[in-house]
Design an enzyme around this catalytic site. Structure first.
Site, mmCIF file in Angstrom:
data_model
loop_
_atom_site.group_PDB
_atom_site.id
_atom_site.type_symbol
_atom_site.label_atom_id
_atom_site.label_comp_id
_atom_site.label_asym_id
_atom_site.label_seq_id
_atom_site.Cartn_x
_atom_site.Cartn_y
_atom_site.Cartn_z
ATOM 1 N N ASN A 195 32.561 31.745 50.961
ATOM 2 C CA ASN A 195 33.694 32.539 51.446
ATOM 3 C C ASN A 195 33.306 33.528 52.548
ATOM 4 O O ASN A 195 34.106 33.777 53.442
ATOM 5 C CB ASN A 195 34.409 33.250 50.284
ATOM 6 C CG ASN A 195 33.509 34.197 49.555
ATOM 7 O OD1 ASN A 195 32.308 33.984 49.482
ATOM 8 N ND2 ASN A 195 34.076 35.250 49.017
ATOM 9 N N GLY A 253 22.160 22.085 51.295
ATOM 10 C CA GLY A 253 22.188 21.005 50.304
ATOM 11 C C GLY A 253 23.137 21.370 49.194
ATOM 12 O O GLY A 253 23.757 22.437 49.201
ATOM 13 N N GLY A 259 24.319 22.226 45.231
ATOM 14 C CA GLY A 259 23.779 22.995 44.110
ATOM 15 C C GLY A 259 23.039 22.081 43.149
ATOM 16 O O GLY A 259 21.978 22.447 42.609
ATOM 17 N N GLY A 261 19.884 23.395 45.006
ATOM 18 C CA GLY A 261 19.913 24.625 44.206
ATOM 19 C C GLY A 261 19.126 24.457 42.915
ATOM 20 O O GLY A 261 18.342 25.333 42.523
ATOM 21 N N GLU A 311 25.927 38.260 41.557
ATOM 22 C CA GLU A 311 27.221 38.793 42.024
ATOM 23 C C GLU A 311 28.233 37.686 41.775
ATOM 24 O O GLU A 311 28.217 36.658 42.458
ATOM 25 C CB GLU A 311 27.157 39.118 43.523
ATOM 26 C CG GLU A 311 26.145 40.172 43.901
ATOM 27 C CD GLU A 311 26.528 41.566 43.433
ATOM 28 O OE1 GLU A 311 27.662 41.745 42.931
ATOM 29 O OE2 GLU A 311 25.690 42.468 43.541
ATOM 30 N N CYS A 369 35.720 37.878 46.362
ATOM 31 C CA CYS A 369 35.394 38.221 44.972
ATOM 32 C C CYS A 369 36.121 39.476 44.530
ATOM 33 O O CYS A 369 36.435 39.636 43.360
ATOM 34 C CB CYS A 369 33.890 38.394 44.829
ATOM 35 S SG CYS A 369 33.202 39.525 46.034
ATOM 36 N N GLU A 419 23.631 45.097 44.568
ATOM 37 C CA GLU A 419 23.144 44.892 45.930
ATOM 38 C C GLU A 419 23.540 46.096 46.783
ATOM 39 O O GLU A 419 24.325 46.928 46.365
ATOM 40 C CB GLU A 419 23.773 43.634 46.529
ATOM 41 C CG GLU A 419 23.288 42.346 45.900
ATOM 42 C CD GLU A 419 23.742 41.112 46.672
ATOM 43 O OE1 GLU A 419 24.930 41.040 47.038
ATOM 44 O OE2 GLU A 419 22.907 40.226 46.903
HETATM 45 P P1 NDP Z 1 29.654 28.409 43.250
HETATM 46 O O1 NDP Z 1 29.202 29.153 42.075
HETATM 47 O O2 NDP Z 1 30.257 27.080 43.070
HETATM 48 O O3 NDP Z 1 28.467 28.203 44.296
HETATM 49 C C1 NDP Z 1 27.690 29.246 44.816
HETATM 50 C C2 NDP Z 1 26.370 28.691 45.303
HETATM 51 O O4 NDP Z 1 25.613 28.212 44.186
HETATM 52 C C3 NDP Z 1 26.523 27.508 46.245
HETATM 53 O O5 NDP Z 1 25.506 27.573 47.213
HETATM 54 C C4 NDP Z 1 26.334 26.345 45.305
HETATM 55 O O6 NDP Z 1 25.969 25.144 45.904
HETATM 56 C C5 NDP Z 1 25.225 26.868 44.429
HETATM 57 N N1 NDP Z 1 25.073 26.176 43.158
HETATM 58 C C6 NDP Z 1 25.998 25.499 42.446
HETATM 59 N N2 NDP Z 1 25.460 25.017 41.299
HETATM 60 C C7 NDP Z 1 24.166 25.397 41.286
HETATM 61 C C8 NDP Z 1 23.078 25.212 40.377
HETATM 62 N N3 NDP Z 1 23.223 24.552 39.239
HETATM 63 N N4 NDP Z 1 21.885 25.727 40.695
HETATM 64 C C9 NDP Z 1 21.711 26.434 41.828
HETATM 65 N N5 NDP Z 1 22.687 26.628 42.732
HETATM 66 C C10 NDP Z 1 23.910 26.128 42.465
HETATM 67 O O7 NDP Z 1 30.667 29.389 44.019
HETATM 68 P P2 NDP Z 1 31.540 29.082 45.286
HETATM 69 O O8 NDP Z 1 30.658 28.692 46.438
HETATM 70 O O9 NDP Z 1 32.653 28.188 44.923
HETATM 71 O O10 NDP Z 1 32.091 30.550 45.620
HETATM 72 C C11 NDP Z 1 33.174 31.099 44.985
HETATM 73 C C12 NDP Z 1 32.752 32.043 43.872
HETATM 74 O O11 NDP Z 1 31.872 33.038 44.353
HETATM 75 C C13 NDP Z 1 33.914 32.801 43.285
HETATM 76 O O12 NDP Z 1 33.855 32.789 41.887
HETATM 77 C C14 NDP Z 1 33.720 34.203 43.778
HETATM 78 O O13 NDP Z 1 34.297 35.195 43.003
HETATM 79 C C15 NDP Z 1 32.249 34.316 43.841
HETATM 80 N N6 NDP Z 1 31.856 35.372 44.769
HETATM 81 C C16 NDP Z 1 31.344 36.548 44.254
HETATM 82 C C17 NDP Z 1 31.033 37.605 45.092
HETATM 83 C C18 NDP Z 1 30.435 38.876 44.571
HETATM 84 O O14 NDP Z 1 29.801 39.586 45.354
HETATM 85 N N7 NDP Z 1 30.587 39.227 43.310
HETATM 86 C C19 NDP Z 1 31.241 37.517 46.530
HETATM 87 C C20 NDP Z 1 31.770 36.243 46.953
HETATM 88 C C21 NDP Z 1 32.066 35.222 46.077
HETATM 89 P P3 NDP Z 1 27.034 24.151 46.594
HETATM 90 O O15 NDP Z 1 26.648 24.263 47.995
HETATM 91 O O16 NDP Z 1 26.802 22.825 46.009
HETATM 92 O O17 NDP Z 1 28.398 24.668 46.311
#
Ligand code: NDP
Length: 491
Positions: free
Chosen positions: A155, A209, A211, A215, A253, A287, A465
């Site tokens: 995002n 790549g 997750g 990841g 986060e 978020c 953070e």
């Molecule tokens: P995800 O949790 O789906 O993904 C976040 C990252 O984690 C991506 O790079 C993703 O890879 C990776 N990932 C997914 N599965 C794994 C795994 N098993 N092991 C390691 N890495 C993994 O979130 P979104 O990208 O969909 O983002 C939206 C979410 O982020 C919302 O819930 C939002 O609230 C939260 N968010 C929180 C913030 C905060 O500061 N508190 C700020 C912004 C967002 P891939 O590239 O495959 O998706």
């Protein structure tokens, strides 16, 4: 910096740009449905190579022993480089996550400021020598973990990645960045800027790549000593489980379902501005989005009428169209999920007062657009009120008094942000202290400063953070005791 190339984009490992077609991912423009570019994805073997390069770089004298002001100069040059490439970076983020160009520009400026801030922190932060409690001196020194991973969502890659990479570098680590597969390009572009700024090879590695593959390999790798993650709560929980097994620290986060509160004495025009920005900016994909609006029953009808007028008047358009206020959501599958949540709200008795559908207009038909949506009539336990939708959907609920409000606002698994609109400062203070949230805005919303620590209560995260202490997240302290007794030292 080319933002429209047809070549597969390389990833960065150990200072080398490496291209591979194996498992390469498509970056797709959510405003048009067209493919922007293909991007190399890191396999488990390439993660292994990146960890080895990062470990060597982190322990090399050139980085580990670099004087803070010299490291700060590099961070400062990265900040300058981001500013110099501001237009390309804003465009790059826009074509991958669909945010309107003006917001992308603001985030680029914020990322440059974040590097500058951590340059200053790096140069000025000291260690501690507490008053002696005996014939010795004790000192708390802070040391880097070595290799840390930064895993980020789609995002706001400009903001999130800077908030992790800048303090982690200032702290003396080498970093593996795994950007979201939806937005792989911003991190790669910033890494090129960092290279030009003189960051030694291997100190920043960018591994696009999925997750599931990239990841997964990163968080399980024994050479990764700390993970800083921003993303969904479910993913955060699974990463924390791996970290618990490996006994490494994590900073998480995570998601939110933030309560935004309007009392009957609020300045309603300002409050409505705050609520509209708080949920519809970035198409609600924030978020800290104020996605549950609690309104004192006395002003409920008035607030609903104002909100519906504002939501219907927002300009949903291509993100680079002049005057666009909302672009698409980040992708087509994500829009389907938002649509399913809104349908679920209808089924649970919610009344859709605005939006609840895709916008009209042929020029938007190919993109993942969705109208700003206002829903009333749901209870605090409805699915759309409990779960994070991460889209432009606002649920409005009434409250009768302060106790009722606090009970409803805190009746959630999340605890990231909150907002209060009232003229009564004693009440603002009471409510701010009673809310279970890492952030409280009073008569404002979504105001953020790099100098103020950021993070969530409850299932919204672990760790803070930003701020001066943001550097400490990426360091471990070491107590050093030094005897002052001359009898203990050979003359
Ligand atoms: P995800 O949790 O789906 O993904 C976040 C990252 O984690 C991506 O790079 C993703 O890879 C990776 N990932 C997914 N599965 C794994 C795994 N098993 N092991 C390691 N890495 C993994 O979130 P979104 O990208 O969909 O983002 C939206 C979410 O982020 C919302 O819930 C939002 O609230 C939260 N968010 C929180 C913030 C905060 O500061 N508190 C700020 C912004 C967002 P891939 O590239 O495959 O998706």
């Amino acid at each position: 910096m080319d933002t429209t190339t047809t070549d597969t984009q390389p990833m960065l490992i150990g200072g080398e740009w490496i291209t591979s077609e194996d498992g390469a991912i498509d970056s797709v423009n959510p405003a048009t449905g067209r493919i922007n570019r293909r991007v190399t994805a890191a396999s488990a073997a390439q993660v292994d190579a990146a960890v080895a390069a990062a470990r060597d770089a982190a322990s090399a004298k050139g980085w580990r022993d670099m004087l803070p002001h010299v490291r700060a100069q590099i961070l400062g040059r990265i900040s300058d480089g981001i500013r110099a490439h501001a237009d390309e970076l804003a465009h790059l983020q826009m074509i991958e996550n669909g945010k309107v160009l003006s917001e992308c520009r603001t985030q680029v400026a914020g990322a440059a400021a974040t590097y500058r801030y951590y340059a200053a922190v790096c140069e000025t932060l000291g260690a501690e020598v507490p008053p002696a409690r005996g014939d010795y001196l004790s000192m708390t020194a802070y040391e880097p973990y070595g290799v840390v991973a930064a895993i980020t969502p789609w995002n706001s890659p400009m903001t999130m990645e800077a908030q992790k990479i800048a303090p982690a570098l200032a702290a003396g680590n080498a970093v593996l960045l795994k950007p979201s597969e939806v937005t792989p390009s911003v991190g790669l572009a910033v890494a090129r800027i960092a290279q030009e700024a003189g960051l030694p090879p291997g100190i920043l590695n960018v591994l696009p790549g999925t997750g599931a593959v990239t990841g997964h390999a990163i968080i399980h790798h024994p050479g990764v000593r700390m993970v800083s993650f921003t993303g969904g709560t479910q993913t955060g929980r699974s990463i924390a489980a791996v970290a618990a097994q490996r006994l490494i620290p994590v900073a998480l986060e995570l998601g939110g379902k933030s309560p935004h509160i309007i009392f009957d004495d609020a300045q309603l025009d300002a409050a409505i501005d705050g609520v509209v920005d708080g949920i519809f900016e970035g198409s609600g994909q924030s978020c800290v989005a104020g996605s549950r609006l609690f309104v004192h029953r006395k002003v409920l009808d008035q607030v609903l009428a104002m909100l519906v007028e504002r939501a219907n008047g927002l300009r949903v358009d291509l993100p680079d169209a002049p005057g666009a206020q909302m672009g698409p959501v980040s992708g087509f599958r994500h829009r389907e999920r938002i649509e399913a949540m809104v349908q679920g709200a209808r089924d649970e008795g919610g009344e859709i007062l605005a939006g609840g559908c895709r916008p009209e207009g042929d020029h938007l038909a190919a993109g993942a657009f969705y109208r700003p949506t206002v829903i009333a009539g749901l209870g605090n336990h409805a699915t759309a009120v409990r779960e994070e939708i991460f889209g432009p959907v606002l649920c409005v609920l009434p409250f009768d008094d302060e106790d009722d409000l606090i009970a409803q606002a805190n009746d959630t698994a999340f605890g990231l942000a909150s907002g209060i609109w009232t003229a009564n400062y004693q009440r603002a203070w009471r409510v701010a202290r009673a809310l279970e949230a890492g952030l409280v805005w009073i008569n404002t919303y979504k105001q953020l400063s790099i100098a103020t620590p950021f993070g969530g209560f409850k299932e919204s995260g672990i760790g803070r953070e930003k701020g001066v202490t943001g550097v400490r997240l990426y360091q471990q302290s070491k107590g050093i005791y030094w005897s002052m007794n001359p009898a203990n030292v050979r003359a």
